[in-house]
Design a protein around this motif. Structure first.
Motif, PDB file in Angstrom:
ATOM      1  N   ALA A 194     -48.886  -4.127  27.015  1.00 14.77           N
ATOM      2  CA  ALA A 194     -49.300  -4.015  25.356  1.00 14.77           C
ATOM      3  C   ALA A 194     -48.304  -3.955  24.337  1.00 14.77           C
ATOM      4  O   ALA A 194     -48.470  -4.629  23.270  1.00 14.77           O
ATOM      5  CB  ALA A 194     -50.431  -3.125  25.280  1.00 14.77           C
ATOM      6  N   ALA A 195     -47.504  -2.991  24.497  1.00 17.74           N
ATOM      7  CA  ALA A 195     -46.314  -3.037  23.422  1.00 17.74           C
ATOM      8  C   ALA A 195     -45.650  -4.101  23.446  1.00 17.74           C
ATOM      9  O   ALA A 195     -45.051  -4.544  22.244  1.00 17.74           O
ATOM     10  CB  ALA A 195     -45.315  -1.621  23.675  1.00 17.74           C
ATOM     11  N   LEU A 196     -45.258  -4.803  24.532  1.00 21.15           N
ATOM     12  CA  LEU A 196     -44.542  -6.002  24.412  1.00 21.15           C
ATOM     13  C   LEU A 196     -45.373  -7.309  24.040  1.00 21.15           C
ATOM     14  O   LEU A 196     -44.728  -8.323  23.628  1.00 21.15           O
ATOM     15  CB  LEU A 196     -43.974  -6.435  25.823  1.00 21.15           C
ATOM     16  N   GLY A 197     -46.567  -7.415  24.309  1.00 17.33           N
ATOM     17  CA  GLY A 197     -47.614  -8.143  23.625  1.00 17.33           C
ATOM     18  C   GLY A 197     -47.534  -9.562  24.605  1.00 17.33           C
ATOM     19  O   GLY A 197     -47.709 -10.757  24.601  1.00 17.33           O
ATOM     20  N   ARG A 198     -47.093  -9.135  26.035  1.00 18.25           N
ATOM     21  CA  ARG A 198     -47.335 -10.185  26.926  1.00 18.25           C
ATOM     22  C   ARG A 198     -47.565  -9.408  28.444  1.00 18.25           C
ATOM     23  O   ARG A 198     -47.692  -8.273  28.408  1.00 18.25           O
ATOM     24  CB  ARG A 198     -46.015 -10.872  27.289  1.00 18.25           C
ATOM     25  N   GLU A 199     -48.141 -10.217  29.244  1.00 12.42           N
ATOM     26  CA  GLU A 199     -48.736  -9.556  30.409  1.00 12.42           C
ATOM     27  C   GLU A 199     -47.222  -9.196  31.409  1.00 12.42           C
ATOM     28  O   GLU A 199     -46.369  -9.995  31.184  1.00 12.42           O
ATOM     29  CB  GLU A 199     -49.226 -10.809  31.408  1.00 12.42           C
ATOM     30  N   VAL A 200     -47.343  -8.177  32.145  1.00 13.83           N
ATOM     31  CA  VAL A 200     -46.428  -7.731  33.119  1.00 13.83           C
ATOM     32  C   VAL A 200     -47.030  -7.572  34.329  1.00 13.83           C
ATOM     33  O   VAL A 200     -47.756  -6.933  34.502  1.00 13.83           O
ATOM     34  CB  VAL A 200     -45.843  -6.454  32.619  1.00 13.83           C
ATOM     35  N   PRO A 201     -46.557  -8.260  35.504  1.00 11.05           N
ATOM     36  CA  PRO A 201     -47.182  -8.335  36.855  1.00 11.05           C
ATOM     37  C   PRO A 201     -46.892  -6.948  37.501  1.00 11.05           C
ATOM     38  O   PRO A 201     -45.815  -6.537  37.351  1.00 11.05           O
ATOM     39  CB  PRO A 201     -46.379  -9.536  37.381  1.00 11.05           C
ATOM     40  N   PHE A 202     -47.755  -6.489  38.088  1.00 11.59           N
ATOM     41  CA  PHE A 202     -47.585  -5.533  38.702  1.00 11.59           C
ATOM     42  C   PHE A 202     -48.288  -5.624  40.207  1.00 11.59           C
ATOM     43  O   PHE A 202     -49.419  -6.142  40.542  1.00 11.59           O
ATOM     44  CB  PHE A 202     -48.464  -4.169  38.284  1.00 11.59           C
ATOM     45  N   ALA A 203     -47.485  -4.913  41.121  1.00 12.35           N
ATOM     46  CA  ALA A 203     -47.816  -4.899  42.885  1.00 12.35           C
ATOM     47  C   ALA A 203     -47.635  -3.698  43.134  1.00 12.35           C
ATOM     48  O   ALA A 203     -46.372  -2.977  43.030  1.00 12.35           O
ATOM     49  CB  ALA A 203     -47.003  -6.056  43.384  1.00 12.35           C
ATOM     50  N   GLU A 204     -48.731  -2.932  44.046  1.00 13.72           N
ATOM     51  CA  GLU A 204     -48.734  -1.799  44.648  1.00 13.72           C
ATOM     52  C   GLU A 204     -47.781  -1.940  45.900  1.00 13.72           C
ATOM     53  O   GLU A 204     -48.148  -2.935  46.693  1.00 13.72           O
ATOM     54  CB  GLU A 204     -49.859  -1.169  44.661  1.00 13.72           C
ATOM     55  N   ILE A 205     -46.858  -1.110  46.161  1.00 17.71           N
ATOM     56  CA  ILE A 205     -46.175  -0.986  47.446  1.00 17.71           C
ATOM     57  C   ILE A 205     -46.327   0.321  48.255  1.00 17.71           C
ATOM     58  O   ILE A 205     -47.045   1.168  47.773  1.00 17.71           O
ATOM     59  CB  ILE A 205     -44.774  -1.261  47.284  1.00 17.71           C
ATOM     60  N   GLY A 206     -46.363   0.090  49.537  1.00 13.07           N
ATOM     61  CA  GLY A 206     -46.244   1.476  50.381  1.00 13.07           C
ATOM     62  C   GLY A 206     -45.187   2.253  50.198  1.00 13.07           C
ATOM     63  O   GLY A 206     -44.161   1.952  49.596  1.00 13.07           O
ATOM     64  N   ARG A 207     -45.234   3.556  50.700  1.00 13.07           N
ATOM     65  CA  ARG A 207     -44.434   4.494  50.817  1.00 13.07           C
ATOM     66  C   ARG A 207     -43.164   4.103  51.728  1.00 13.07           C
ATOM     67  O   ARG A 207     -42.103   4.404  51.044  1.00 13.07           O
ATOM     68  CB  ARG A 207     -45.063   5.727  51.267  1.00 13.07           C
ATOM     69  N   GLN A 208     -43.126   3.174  52.537  1.00 11.84           N
ATOM     70  CA  GLN A 208     -41.997   2.974  53.393  1.00 11.84           C
ATOM     71  C   GLN A 208     -41.186   2.225  52.446  1.00 11.84           C
ATOM     72  O   GLN A 208     -39.911   2.341  52.591  1.00 11.84           O
ATOM     73  CB  GLN A 208     -42.475   2.371  54.615  1.00 11.84           C
ATOM     74  N   GLU A 209     -41.354   1.113  51.821  1.00 10.51           N
ATOM     75  CA  GLU A 209     -40.808   0.272  51.020  1.00 10.51           C
ATOM     76  C   GLU A 209     -40.240   1.074  49.721  1.00 10.51           C
ATOM     77  O   GLU A 209     -39.218   0.701  49.419  1.00 10.51           O
ATOM     78  CB  GLU A 209     -41.606  -1.056  50.421  1.00 10.51           C
TER      79      GLU A 209
END
Length: 277
Positions: free
Chosen positions: A203-218
């Motif tokens: 929101a501060a950047l004014g553009r989308e930022v992709p997000f992906a959840e990763i597991g604990r091992q990674e």
């Protein structure tokens, strides 16, 4: 005289500005490179390195109050140097995990520093903040490159604190004697998850930022390369693997001490958006 160590860091730089603005006693900032330190006018710069504790001796000359971040350097040497120099009061930034996760290695180290200070004979105030908002800077390179932010425990919300709020509390506790001998847990105003943090930055950047959840091992493999395996495990436990009610509780300590509301994460994101461009 008040000496602020870590004077160019997220907390120390904000603290020096606050102390200066509130007309505190003479101020001195401890830094590795005095020539490059952009301190407020009138703030004395003392150059030294915690790796060389003897460099603290001239910096401590005439100092009556000291601001110290736990585990920033060889704490036993720093505390002993302060005691020998006649420092009367130390405000120490520790971690809330010294209470909530004392079994973890980094938390046990913070607790040991707290005990050293309490046993030193100097007056003390201990600040135990939760996760710093500025930890989000670890995503800066990925966001600048328009990459995907990858983080574990995407929907675990911690009451993340703005470093400037730690500085505000430190300013009050350094200048008001009623806070001596007290330990304060510090949090932000609300829980915020990694997913919500990335949304606030977007929101501060004014553009989308992709997000992906990763597991604990990674996540552990990534963190261990930087912090080492044990510290990586500890960080992941606190991020979501071993949270508890004490860690998740939102406290009003910042407001009670400073009289101002705690700053939300979205404010930190807006103020630091340049780091993500």
């Amino acid at each position: 005289m008040i000496l602020v160590t870590g004077a160019t860091g997220n907390i120390g730089s904000a603290l020096l500005k606050e102390l200066h603005a509130f007309g505190a006693p003479p101020l001195r900032g401890f830094t590795r490179d005095a020539a490059r330190a952009a301190f407020p006018e009138g703030v004395e710069a003392a150059e030294g390195d915690f790796a060389e504790p003897e460099s603290l001796t001239p910096a401590l000359d005439g100092v009556r109050s000291l601001f110290l971040v736990s585990r920033l350097g060889p704490d036993a040497d720093i505390i002993e140097a302060a005691r020998r120099a006649g420092v009367e009061h130390v405000v120490l930034v520790s971690s809330i995990t010294a209470h909530t996760h004392a079994h973890l290695g980094p938390a046990a180290e913070n607790l040991a520093v707290e005990r050293l200070l309490k046993d030193s004979g100097m007056a003390w105030t201990i600040l135990r903040p939760t996760q710093f908002a500025s930890n989000a800077l670890m995503w800066a390179a990925s966001i600048r490159d328009h990459g995907t932010v990858r983080a574990p425990y995407a929907d675990v919300g911690l009451p993340t604190i703005h470093p400037a709020d730690i500085a505000s509390v430190a300013r009050v506790t350094l200048t008001e004697s009623r806070h001596r001998g007290r330990t304060y847990a510090l949090t932000g105003p609300e829980p915020v998850t990694p997913r919500q943090q990335v949304e606030a930055i977007a929101a501060a950047l004014g553009r989308e930022v992709p997000f992906a959840e990763i597991g604990r091992q990674e996540a552990h493999a990534r963190m261990a390369a930087v912090f080492g395996p044990e510290a990586a495990d500890a960080v992941l436990d606190v991020m979501g693997g071993d949270v508890n009610d004490e860690l998740l509780t939102v406290r009003d300590t910042v407001t009670r001490i400073t009289g101002a509301p705690a700053r939300p994460f979205r404010q930190w994101a807006a103020e630091n958006v340049g780091a993500f461009h």
